[in-house]
Motif scaffolding. Sequence first.
Motif, short mmCIF file in Angstrom:
data_model
loop_
_atom_site.label_atom_id
_atom_site.label_comp_id
_atom_site.label_asym_id
_atom_site.label_seq_id
_atom_site.Cartn_x
_atom_site.Cartn_y
_atom_site.Cartn_z
N LEU A 35 0.99 -1.21 0.03
CA LEU A 35 0.11 0.09 0.06
C LEU A 35 1.06 1.32 -0.15
N TRP A 36 1.11 1.82 -1.15
CA TRP A 36 2.04 2.96 -1.29
C TRP A 36 1.54 3.95 -2.37
N ARG A 37 1.25 5.14 -1.97
CA ARG A 37 0.69 6.08 -2.88
C ARG A 37 1.86 6.95 -3.60
N THR A 38 1.99 6.99 -4.96
CA THR A 38 3.07 7.54 -5.76
C THR A 38 2.46 8.87 -6.49
N ASP A 39 1.26 9.27 -6.06
CA ASP A 39 0.42 10.39 -6.85
C ASP A 39 0.51 11.69 -6.34
N CYS A 40 1.31 11.76 -5.11
CA CYS A 40 1.25 13.05 -4.44
C CYS A 40 1.85 14.14 -4.96
N LYS A 41 2.46 13.93 -5.96
CA LYS A 41 3.08 15.23 -6.80
C LYS A 41 1.90 16.15 -7.49
N ALA A 42 0.62 15.33 -7.77
CA ALA A 42 -0.36 15.82 -8.32
C ALA A 42 -0.93 16.93 -7.51
N LEU A 43 -0.61 16.97 -6.17
CA LEU A 43 -1.12 18.11 -5.27
C LEU A 43 -0.39 18.95 -4.75
N CYS A 44 0.69 19.29 -5.67
CA CYS A 44 1.22 20.73 -5.50
C CYS A 44 1.49 21.45 -6.84
N THR A 45 0.36 21.99 -7.06
CA THR A 45 0.84 23.12 -8.21
C THR A 45 1.39 24.14 -7.59
N MET A 46 2.59 24.37 -8.18
CA MET A 46 3.17 25.70 -7.75
C MET A 46 2.68 26.93 -8.27
N THR A 47 2.45 27.92 -7.52
CA THR A 47 1.80 29.15 -7.28
C THR A 47 2.47 30.44 -6.94
N LYS A 48 2.56 31.31 -7.25
CA LYS A 48 3.57 32.50 -6.65
C LYS A 48 2.51 33.42 -5.80
N GLY A 49 3.18 33.79 -4.86
CA GLY A 49 2.63 34.83 -3.79
C GLY A 49 2.65 34.08 -2.58
N GLY A 50 1.96 34.96 -1.55
CA GLY A 50 2.07 34.22 -0.21
C GLY A 50 2.90 34.70 0.68
N PRO A 51 3.23 34.31 1.74
CA PRO A 51 4.27 35.01 2.76
C PRO A 51 5.49 34.14 2.32
N PHE A 52 5.76 33.35 1.45
CA PHE A 52 7.03 32.36 1.44
C PHE A 52 7.49 32.92 -0.35
N GLY A 53 6.67 33.77 -0.82
CA GLY A 53 6.94 33.83 -2.20
C GLY A 53 6.30 33.03 -3.26
N SER A 54 6.20 31.67 -2.84
CA SER A 54 5.51 30.48 -3.84
C SER A 54 5.01 29.56 -3.01
N TYR A 55 4.22 28.70 -3.19
CA TYR A 55 3.65 27.73 -2.52
C TYR A 55 2.72 26.58 -3.39
N CYS A 56 2.48 25.41 -2.91
CA CYS A 56 1.78 24.33 -3.43
C CYS A 56 0.13 24.77 -3.25
N LEU A 57 -0.38 25.00 -4.33
CA LEU A 57 -1.95 25.31 -4.20
C LEU A 57 -2.79 24.64 -3.42
N GLU A 58 -2.58 23.28 -3.53
CA GLU A 58 -3.29 22.30 -2.85
C GLU A 58 -2.79 22.20 -1.26
N ASN A 59 -1.58 22.53 -1.01
CA ASN A 59 -0.91 22.45 0.31
C ASN A 59 -0.14 23.57 0.70
N PRO A 60 -0.94 24.64 0.67
CA PRO A 60 -0.22 26.03 0.68
C PRO A 60 0.85 26.28 1.81
N CYS A 61 0.82 25.47 3.05
CA CYS A 61 1.74 25.74 3.98
C CYS A 61 2.76 24.60 4.06
N GLY A 62 2.87 23.91 3.20
CA GLY A 62 3.84 22.64 2.88
C GLY A 62 5.14 22.90 2.11
N ALA A 63 6.26 22.30 2.58
CA ALA A 63 7.45 22.53 1.80
C ALA A 63 7.09 21.69 0.40
#
Length: 389
Positions: free
Chosen positions: A302-330
């Motif tokens: 049981l292993w998920r390899t599709d997590c990349k789909a949950l990080c649409t890089m977006t400019k803005g926010g307090p850190f300059g850019s972020y994952c739209l689906e996970n805005p506070c995560g590295a």
Amino acid sequence: MPKREWSTTGVANGTTTRLLCSCGLAIGLGIVVSVDVSCSTSESSTDTAARAGDAGDRVAAPLPPFTLEVFDRVRIGSKSEEPNFHKAAAEIDISKGPFAHAELIVDLTSTCFPFEQWKSEPPPAGQNWPASCDAFDRNFEVALIDPAANDGPAIEVIRAITPFGGPLHIERDVTDILNALHGKRRLEVTIPSYSDVEGKVSGSNGGWNVGARIELTPGTPPRNVLAVVPLVYDDKTLGATPRTFDFTLPAGTRHSRVEYLATGHGGGAVEQEVCLGPADEFCKRRHTLSADGVPFVSGEELWRTDCKALCTMTKGGPFGSYCLENPCGAPASVQAPRANWCPGSETPPLVFEPEQLAVPGEHAIDILVNKVSADGRWEISAKVIAYGD
């Protein structure tokens, strides 16, 4: 409608016929005759109306679709002295079935995102996050509990992981489950939120807001559901140690569906070759399930390899850019494969129909995870749904 009968004689073509008289209607048994029979009744117009209403009840159309509002932005927090610490629960009444369709809709929000909210709740001095923001990914589970059977396992209906600080919308079909249940149940949402008192990696009083509703369409059930049998819902599985769950399928069972949910978590030591990071969150483990001693899942990773789909890089926010689906995560953390889950998504159940569970009576399901780290854990749940013809 109650019938009033008299035996009377009508002669037609030499045939004596017993007549059934019911308020002016004469019906000959075997032959129709014309007879003037006076029917009397002591019923009032109120009685007649009541009888008409009773008849209407028997053929009444199903109730129109309706919605059970369960939670309206209820906050689940991280401080044990405050209400809804890690959990929120509400009673629901599902006695107005059966249902042609039932949909559980859950919405998760936080004060972390959108970032524009920081204008009204800025981070306290010396901190990086608004105090009420939980910036991490947390377990997010929804379960139905029978108040009369508190010692038994709950029925888990949603297993998900919160985004890193962002919103999440989930819709889950619960038609079969609700058609098997009757009366009142408790819907419980669990999010083990934690705070960072210094406000550096997350808010100093972090939490989440949950909305939940069930949209119900009364009517003919799409399937003949006889029972939902919860087997397990916990994190007590040990590696290489099978667990056996005995249960009974009701009379009339013709086939059954097993739904299995499992996700790996924890911060144990990294194991080379099978783990990409701390165990068991980043470890590949093999799962085996058997029904009455016959495997129907054999060593499945049981292993998920599709997590990349949950990080649409977006400019803005307090850190300059972020994952739209996970805005506070590295981004690197968001995209990493994991033990059957990804931040900001639901983990759907694995579904099987073992042929051994096509008959009523006593049965057993065994669950085996090949290895679990001493500092890791696998959270599992399983239920059996029994169907008739």
